[in-house]
Structure formats: structure tokens, C-alpha cells
Design a protein around this motif. Structure first.
Motif, PDB file in Angstrom:
ATOM      1  N   LYS A  63     -23.552  14.009   0.092  1.00 42.03           N
ATOM      2  CA  LYS A  63     -22.940  12.429  -0.289  1.00 42.03           C
ATOM      3  C   LYS A  63     -22.840  11.826   1.063  1.00 42.03           C
ATOM      4  O   LYS A  63     -23.162  10.738   1.157  1.00 42.03           O
ATOM      5  CB  LYS A  63     -21.824  12.774  -1.253  1.00 42.03           C
ATOM      6  CG  LYS A  63     -21.410  11.111  -1.614  1.00 42.03           C
ATOM      7  CD  LYS A  63     -20.029  11.162  -2.364  1.00 42.03           C
ATOM      8  CE  LYS A  63     -19.574   9.794  -2.573  1.00 42.03           C
ATOM      9  NZ  LYS A  63     -18.251   9.666  -3.445  1.00 42.03           N
ATOM     10  N   ASP A  66     -26.008  11.293   2.793  1.00 47.67           N
ATOM     11  CA  ASP A  66     -26.874  10.052   2.364  1.00 47.67           C
ATOM     12  C   ASP A  66     -26.271   8.697   2.592  1.00 47.67           C
ATOM     13  O   ASP A  66     -27.004   7.788   2.624  1.00 47.67           O
ATOM     14  CB  ASP A  66     -26.661  10.424   0.774  1.00 47.67           C
ATOM     15  CG  ASP A  66     -27.391  11.454   0.370  1.00 47.67           C
ATOM     16  OD1 ASP A  66     -28.396  12.001   1.076  1.00 47.67           O
ATOM     17  OD2 ASP A  66     -27.189  11.894  -0.858  1.00 47.67           O
ATOM     18  N   ASN A  67     -25.005   8.587   2.809  1.00 43.00           N
ATOM     19  CA  ASN A  67     -24.503   7.415   3.233  1.00 43.00           C
ATOM     20  C   ASN A  67     -24.476   6.950   4.560  1.00 43.00           C
ATOM     21  O   ASN A  67     -24.464   5.907   5.302  1.00 43.00           O
ATOM     22  CB  ASN A  67     -23.058   7.165   2.625  1.00 43.00           C
ATOM     23  CG  ASN A  67     -23.089   6.883   0.960  1.00 43.00           C
ATOM     24  OD1 ASN A  67     -23.004   6.008   0.493  1.00 43.00           O
ATOM     25  ND2 ASN A  67     -23.049   8.049   0.266  1.00 43.00           N
ATOM     26  N   SER A 302     -14.781  14.009  -0.046  1.00 37.71           N
ATOM     27  CA  SER A 302     -15.916  13.618   0.614  1.00 37.71           C
ATOM     28  C   SER A 302     -15.620  12.934   1.774  1.00 37.71           C
ATOM     29  O   SER A 302     -14.803  12.039   1.855  1.00 37.71           O
ATOM     30  CB  SER A 302     -17.014  12.906  -0.106  1.00 37.71           C
ATOM     31  OG  SER A 302     -18.206  12.671   0.772  1.00 37.71           O
TER      32      SER A 302
END
Length: 743
Positions: A63, A66-67, A302
Motif C-alpha cells: 500500500k 503504491d502511494n 501502513s
């Protein structure tokens, strides 16, 4: 006599128990590995649904990638995470990421690609370079937080692994990790340590700019057991005559705000403590991690959510140990196999080690010895934490369980009762061992006590069999002296076959005889003749048994064997032929040996035939033997006699040939009418297995068969040429010489 038998039973039984106790103190690597597997199974069955409340993990995961973008990320992202965690009152922040190289300043890269440096003042450029210096930004956040523990790695493979490091580099890294040193409170060691410990030969740290602001440092090294499973965490290592603490240990030091103390003795590391908390380590400074708490139960957030400040509950971080590390195996290979899971991120291993110590979930286990060279070098595998109490429990279990069987088995009327009791003891003790680990955190040895049960039962049962079934075994042994073993097995299964008479069966018969035996026997004394025949008959008999044939009898110098009875054999034709080929091969070796010993050189003839015979127990009520009778047996003997005419070693009937021609290279020798029969019979000679044939053997067969066909149509000159071609390839070929001599 009965009393003597019981005493012997007790003596043997307790001696067996004593052997197991002795082996317990001299552990065998294989047994130690089995014991570790039982520990893994116990951890799996002892899982607790507990939510650890003192530890939070910030995960570098998919996650976040991806960001934020492809990993590794700019170091200002870590600075933002540290700043937010400090704002949320995290008590200790541990980072399981190494910043071992400087990060390129993005503004410097822009200046290199453009002429901006000529258009803007140097002071302004330097000011903006500082703003974009992510290493400096991260170092500032670490220093400002004042509670960050960084990790580093020791090189553990020896001096060869660090030969690329200069003395200045080694000295620099030693200075950087100076705060990670563990003071030695008490040392009872005289001279150099002789116990086993983990040693570093050099260190790899984060760059000085980042490391200098850290509150503390701890080594990140993780050591698997020899079977590839991670069961323990090393808390102490030695580097350049100084002891250093691990990443989890230094985090606990900061979290509890206590100092770490180390005590060693001649036997090894005696004690590691953080304040008043004493940690039961083994003599190498490692602790067994409690894996009954699943790593998935730790609270996790996260990385990107913490960085952006978008977590659901910032209060979760207040006064907690916060660990930052990689959990996605695709980013960096930092996953391990534990007793309960096959893929566990390294950061969660550290979390479980911290949780074990913080909550006093210590597993108490016994002292054993490191049992192989690899373990002595790497300290993988066996645990060596000393515990008199647990050792005593294990020894008592071995003695008690073994003694129960030693006393009980002789009293049982049936041997099966001993088996039932053994199973009951194994199940009962196994259940107790599982229960004690789960509820009392006590690791009792399973393998040695169960070995005591198994070995005592085996020894006692064997002793019982030796004393109470001796007569039956003697009868069986005597029967086997003149009947092949497979026949004994058949008769045991079918006792009715002990009666006289037999049955009709299709078998293959092999009859072997020594050529010119009378002449040989006249030249030797009786003792020399017996010695010669024994040296010949023994390997020939072994060949029969090797191919699962039945050795019917010795008729003087002759051997009669058959295949396909008493047990059915679909390929009995092939077994007989291969046996004959092996006999001839063996004879060649024997002749070389006999020649060196100046003994007569034996030559043999072998006849093979297949067909229906009467097979079974033949003889009188006083004495009988398992044998074959019938016309096909007589025919086999007649075929063997023909080897003297055709001057070769093996001949077989067409009935056998038809069954093996696809697997054995053969040649037709003649069509004859043997003594006692009116119908002509084709006879063949097996040459070799098809897979062993060569161009030479194929040519021998081709020339001979061509010559035979020419001979039969009375074209003798041309036939003679073909037979001579055979002799060029095989000068001693008997059948070719036979036909050349007939004209």
C-alpha cells in the motif's frame, strides 16, 4: 528357571533405560532435530488469541509503495513518520532499515543537468541544498525525537567477509555503535572464553550523519537453527572484546529506562538483565521466543498512513514501542520460517522477541550440548540454557516410563498387552508435554522419554520371543536348512502343503553339470575335490537365489534349479536364462582365480527348458523334499548333454526361446531328436541381454544363422565361409567348429 528369566528381563530392561539416559546427555543431532519438530507442533497447538498492547508495527508494505513510489523511498518520508510518532507520544521508535549510503541530493542532480548554478547566487543554492538534504532532514528528526533506536548488522562469516574494510572504517563503525555496548558486571572467566558465543568480525551501520542522532543501536542479525527454522533470538554478541546488545534488547532498555547488565562464567553467559527483569538466556546469550502469540495479532499501521497522519487512532501509539520495518517480501528478502509460520517478516520476529521478554513469557527448557561441527561454528540447533529442574524432569520421565514397561511386560500373558500399554504411555506423556508447554511454559523433552518406551518395549518383546518361542524358531531354522526361504514362507501361509504330493505347474528348469568331472576328480585328493566343488557350487547357488529361483538339489557335481514355483513368476523363462548367463560369466572369473592357484579349470554345460511339471513335496512320510518331476525335467538334462557335442556352455529348448527372444539375443543351434523323444526339437543358445548386445555379437549371430541355413540346403562351401567369419570374431566358438568338423 522362571525366576532367572524374570531377573534377566528386569536387568535388560533397566539397562536399556540407562542407555537412553546416557544418550540424553550425549544428544544425537537427528534426535535433537526431531525434538525441535515436536516443539514446533506444540507451539502450533498452543496459540493464544492475545492482542499485544505494548507494541505497534509500522509496515513498509505494498500500500505504501503504491502511494509513495518504488522502494527505497526518500529519507524525508522516514522523517515525517518519526515526527508524527513523536507528536503522538510514542515512547520508543525502532527502525529496522539500514541507511548505509548517502542519498543523492535532488537539487544537486538538477544543477548538474542545467546552467542554474550560473544564474543563482551560491548562498541561495546552498540554502536550498540544505532544504533538500534528506539525510540531514532524517538525522534532524531522529535527534529531535530522542527515542529512536537504529539497527546495524554484524558480519559473522569470518575475517574473509570483512577484508574489504579498512582499519579506519572498522574504527569508525565501532565508534558509531559504542552506545550499544553491554557492560560486563561480573566475569568469572579466567583467560580466554571457552564457551560458545556469537561473534562479529565487522559491522555495517547507517551513515554517520544519521547514526549520530540516534538514542541507541542494536544489531539486527537473526540466526536460524540448522533445519532452517527460527526459534530463538540472539540478545548478545561479541565484537572486538566487547559485548553488544541486540535490536530488541536495546529497545527494551530504552522502553523500561533501565540499564542492561551481563554476567558470564566459565560455562557461558549466566545472566542478561534489564533493570530488575532477568532474562533466562542460554550460554550463548540467546532466548527461546514464545511463538504461542501469533505474529498477526500485533497492531499494525501502513507506513504511508503514519507519514500522512491519516491513522484512525493516533492514541494507539502513546507510550508504545513502535517498530518500523519491511513486511512485503517483494521489497527486500527479510522473511523467515518460524515454528508456526513459513513466511514471517524480520520486523515481526523482533516484535515477538520484545513481547516475550516484556511480558515474561519465558519458555523453560533443559540444557543439552551442541552436537555437530556446524552447530559449534554457527551455534544453530541445540539450546544450551542450563536448568537443573527441567533436566531432572526429563530424566525422571525417561526412567519412570521405561520402568513401568520393564515391570509390567513380563507379567502380561499376551505380548499384545505390552503394545497396548506402550501406546497408552506414549499418548499420555505426549498430552502432558503439550499441556505443560501451553499452560506452564515448560518444554519437556518428548523424543527421549518416548524412545525409552519404544526401546524398552522392543527389547522386552525380543527377550520374551527368545525365551518363550525358542523351540518354534529352532524348528523353522532347521526346516530352512534344506528348503529355500520362499518355500518356507509359502508353507507357513499354507500348512496343507506339508503333505506328500504336488501340483501341476508351468515352470522353467535349469540343469547345470560339470564337463569331464570324472577326469578332474581322479587328479585331486578328496579334500581338494571338496574344496574345489564348494568354491564352484556356492556362487552358482547364490545366482539361483539372486534371481529368486528354487534350488532343487545337488546331484553330485550337477545343479538342478527351477523358476516359477512355489510362488508364481510371470517371467520365470527370463529368470532361468539370465541365471545361466550369469553362471557362465561367474565361471570365467572363477577359472582365472583357479588358474592362479594351479587348480583344475572346470567347464560346465547348462540346459534350460520350460513346460509343465509336477512340483511339490515328494518322498516318504519320514523324509520328503520340495522338488520337480516329469518329462520336461528329463528333457532339460538331455539338452544339457548336447553342450558337449556343440562345444558351448548353454542350450535351451524352443519352448523357452519363444518366451524370451525379445529380451535375449539368441541364435538357433540345431534341430535335434533327443534321447527318449521322437519329435524333433529346436535348440538355441542365449548370447546376451538385448541391452548388452554389440555389433560383434550381432555379426556372430548373423553369420552363424546364414551358415546354418546354407548348411541345411547342403551348400557346404558357402556355409563354411560363414562359419569361418564367425571364428574370426570368436575364435573359440564351439558350434561353428562343430559344423566345420562335420564335413
Amino acid at each position: 528357571m522362571k525366576k532367572l528369566r524374570i531377573i534377566n528381563s528386569y536387568t535388560i530392561g533397566f539397562l536399556t533405560v540407562a542407555v537412553i539416559v546416557f544418550l540424553y546427555f550425549l544428544p544425537i543431532d537427528f534426535i535433537e532435530q526431531l525434538e525441535l519438530k515436536t516443539l514446533d507442533l506444540r507451539f502450533k497447538t498452543a496459540q493464544k488469541e492475545i492482542l499485544p498492547s505494548d507494541i505497534v508495527i509500522v509496515t513498509i508494505d505494498n500500500k505504501s509503495e503504491d502511494n509513495i513510489g518504488q522502494f527505497p523511498w526518500p529519507r524525508d518520508t522516514y522523517a515525517k513518520v518519526i515526527d508524527n510518532l513523536s507528536r503522538w507520544d510514542a515512547k520508543v521508535i525502532g527502525i529496522d532499515v539500514l541507511f548505509s549510503e548517502k542519498e543523492e541530493n535532488p537539487l544537486s542532480e538538477v544543477l548538474d543537468r542545467t546552467d542554474l548554478e550560473d544564474k543563482v547566487s551560491t548562498g541561495l543554492i546552498e540554502e536550498y541544498q540544505k532544504k533538500f538534504d534528506n539525510d540531514k532532514i532524517l538525522a534532524g528528526s531522529i535527534k529531535k525525537a530522542g527515542n529512536v533506536v537504529l539497527g546495524y548488522y554484524f558480519f559473522t562469516e569470518g575475517d574473509e567477509q570483512v577484508k574489504h574494510l579498512t582499519d579506519n572504517e572498522k574504527e569508525k563503525t565501532t565508534e558509531l555503535i559504542a552506545d550499544a555496548q553491554v557492560p560486563l558486571v561480573i566475569s568469572a572467566v579466567r583467560g580466554k572464553e571457552r564457551f560458545l558465543f556469537r561473534k562479529g568480525y565487522g559491522a555495517e551501520t547507517s551513515i554517520e550523519n544519521i547514526s549520530s542522532g540516534s538514542k541507541n543501536y542494536g544489531f539486527l542479525n537473526i540466526f536460524q537453527d540448522s533445519d532452517g527454522v527460527l526459534r530463538k533470538a540472539a540478545l548478545i554478541m561479541k565484537y572486538e572484546n566487547t559485548w553488544y546488545g541486540s535490536f530488541p534488547l536495546q529497545i527494551l532498555k530504552n522502553y523500561l529506562d533501565e540499564s542492561v547488565r551481563l554476567v558470564i562464567s566459565e560455562q557461558g553467559i549466566t545472566s542478561v538483565s534489564v533493570g530488575d527483569k532477568n532474562i533466562p538466556v542460554d550460554t550463548s546469550g540467546a532466548i527461546l521466543i514464545d511463538y504461542s502469540v501469533p505474529f498477526k495479532t500485533f497492531t499494525t499501521y501502513s507506513f504511508v498512513d503514519v507519514m500522512n497522519g491519516t491513522v484512525d487512532s493516533p492514541r494507539d501509539f502513546k507510550d508504545k514501542v513502535v517498530l518500523i520495518g519491511i513486511t512485503d517480501p517483494g521489497l527486500v528478502r527479510d522473511t523467515w520460517t518460524t515454528p508456526t509460520d513459513t513466511v514471517v517478516p524480520g520486523i515481526k520476529i523482533h516484535a515477538q522477541a520484545i513481547y516475550t521478554i516484556l511480558n515474561n513469557w519465558f519458555i523453560f527448557y533443559s540444557r543439552t550440548l551442541v552436537s555437530n561441527v556446524h552447530q559449534r561454528k554457527m551455534l544453530n540447533g541445540s539450546f544450551i540454557y542450563y536448568s537443573d529442574v527441567v533436566n531432572l524432569y526429563n530424566i525422571l520421565a525417561i526412567i519412570f516410563l521405561g520402568a513401568v514397561l520393564v515391570i509390567a511386560i513380563p507379567k502380561f500373558q499376551h505380548a499384545s498387552y505390552g503394545a497396548y500399554m506402550s501406546v497408552l504411555l506414549v499418548v499420555g506423556y505426549g498430552f502432558a508435554a503439550f499441556y505443560l508447554l501451553k499452560n506452564m511454559r515448560l518444554w519437556l523433552n518428548i523424543i527421549y522419554p518416548i524412545s525409552s518406551i519404544a526401546l524398552v518395549y522392543t527389547v522386552e518383546t525380543l527377550y520374551r520371543a527368545l525365551t518363550t518361542e525358542r523351540k518354534a524358531r529352532q524348528i523353522r531354522g532347521a526346516f530352512q536348512t534344506y528348503v529355500p526361504p520362499q518355500i518356507v514362507d509359502e508353507l507357513i501361509k499354507n500348512p496343507d502343503k506339508m503333505k506328500l504330493g504336488g501340483e501341476r505347474k508351468n515352470v522353467s528348469i535349469l540343469y547345470s553339470d560339470v564337463k569331464g568331472f570324472t577326469t578332474i576328480s581322479e587328479k585331486l585328493s578328496p579334500e581338494e575335490l571338496v574344496e574345489l566343488m564348494n568354491s564352484y557350487l556356492t556362487p552358482m547357488s547364490d545366482i539361483v537365489f539372486e534371481h529368486e529361483g528354487t534350488l532343487d538339489k545337488y546331484i553330485g557335481d550337477a545343479v538342478l534349479a527351477f523358476y516359477g514355483a512355489p510362488l508364481p513368476q510371470e517371467d520365470h523363462h527370463l529368470r532361468a536364462v539370465i541365471s545361466a548367463l550369469d553362471m557362465v560369466k561367474m565361471l570365467r572369473d572363477l577359472r582365472i582365480k583357479w588358474q592362479k592357484e594351479n587348480k583344475p579349470l572346470i567347464d560346465i554345460g547348462i540346459g534350460i527348458n520350460s513346460g509343465e511339471v509336477s512340483v511339490g513335496n515328494m518322498g516318504s512320510h519320514m523324509r520328503f523334499a520340495y522338488t520337480v518331476m516329469g518329462d520336461n525335467v528329463n528333457l532339460t538334462q538331455r539338452i544339457e548333454e548336447l553342450t558337449r557335442i556343440y562345444r558351448n556352455n548353454i542350450l535351451m529348448s524352443e519352448f523357452t526361446y519363444q518366451k524370451i527372444k525379445e529380451k535375449i539375443l539368441c541364435r538357433e543351434i540345431d534341430e535335434v531328436t533327443v534321447r527318449g523323444r521322437t519329435r524333433a526339437l529346436k535348440i538355441y543358445e542365449p548370447i546376451c541381454r538385448m541391452k548388452e548386445k554389440t555389433s560383434q555379437t550381432e555379426n556372430i549371430v548373423k553369420y552363424f544363422e546364414t551358415g546354418l541355413n546354407l548348411y541345411r540346403v547342403k551348400n557346404f562351401p558357402e556355409a563354411e565361409k560363414e562359419f569361418k567369419e564367425v571364428l574370426k570374431l570368436a575364435p573359440e566358438d564351439g558350434p561353428s567348429k562343430y559344423y566345420l568338423g562335420k564335413r
